[in-house]
Design an enzyme around this catalytic site. Sequence first.
Site, short mmCIF file in Angstrom:
data_model
loop_
_atom_site.label_atom_id
_atom_site.label_comp_id
_atom_site.label_asym_id
_atom_site.label_seq_id
_atom_site.Cartn_x
_atom_site.Cartn_y
_atom_site.Cartn_z
N ARG A 176 74.28 -12.58 6.45
CA ARG A 176 73.14 -11.43 7.42
C ARG A 176 72.32 -11.49 6.10
O ARG A 176 70.80 -11.14 7.10
CB ARG A 176 74.09 -10.05 6.13
CG ARG A 176 75.54 -10.06 6.40
CD ARG A 176 76.28 -8.75 6.14
NE ARG A 176 75.39 -7.82 6.05
CZ ARG A 176 76.11 -7.21 5.56
NH1 ARG A 176 76.83 -6.29 4.73
NH2 ARG A 176 75.13 -5.54 5.55
N CYS A 234 70.93 -5.18 -1.72
CA CYS A 234 72.57 -5.28 -1.04
C CYS A 234 72.47 -4.54 0.63
O CYS A 234 71.81 -3.90 1.30
CB CYS A 234 74.02 -5.51 -1.59
SG CYS A 234 74.72 -3.87 -2.79
#
Length: 288
Positions: A176, A234
């Site tokens: 990611r 995050c």
Amino acid sequence: MDVLISPQQLHERLGTARPPVLLDVRWVLGAADGEEKYLHEHLPGAVYVDMDTALSAPAVPEEGRHPLPDPAAFAEAARSWGLNDGDTVVVYDDAGGTAAARAWWLLRHAGCKDVFLLDGGLAAWRRSGLPLDSGPVQPKPGTAHLSWGHMPVASRRDVSRVAAEGVLIDARAPERYRGETEPVDPRAGHIPGAVNRPSTDNLTPDGSFRAPGELSRAFEDLGVRPDRPVAAYCGSGIFASHEVAALAQAGITAALYPGSWSQWSNTPGTPAAVGADPGRPENPPEKG
């Protein structure tokens, strides 16, 4: 800052005149069975805490998928868990603390001094052969007085400066971070200048935190220094709380960017970088 408590330490403290308040934060991204798992099995006396309703405000694109809760609403929720002034709180989950760290961070942010993560979580408690219970727990409401603003917070406008002047840590999975996949948010990639350290790297294979010295060396390898700002993000601010906890365990104070990538990627005009972390080789040489 003391961050962790072992199952054995917690078990001993549960037998004292004023035992810790136990909070079960069973949550996994994309799953909705946390409360069901809690009702099936939990630490004796533990109260279930819902990530989406108690530890977050409603999701809005401008703020991200898990905005910080309203301070007054959070204080009311904490009292509903039976929290009184001066109580010790222990939070846990069944995922190495990656979810429970959100409750740890919020309670610290709200002025609670004695808040700990159960090292290794429910799995470590089971391995220790300690007792478990089932069914709901409804504590007597507490009277805790909470304030707000006791932990450092980075805003969307702050993080570019942190990346330029210090270390901005992206706690998501490497794929990611590199922008190879994005299963949840509208754009793939990472905040320019951020370095990648998945929150799971802070754990041993059994889900316990790595030793403080090992964590300290790992963060130093990322460029973390006492005289440089440090912040973590995050996808939506959950796993980044775990990164902040690991940094604290290593003796490092770091800010949390609550909006994280879910806010950044929903903000028009914000740049997105893709590719490998320049500070971490894709195939590091083997030690030996």
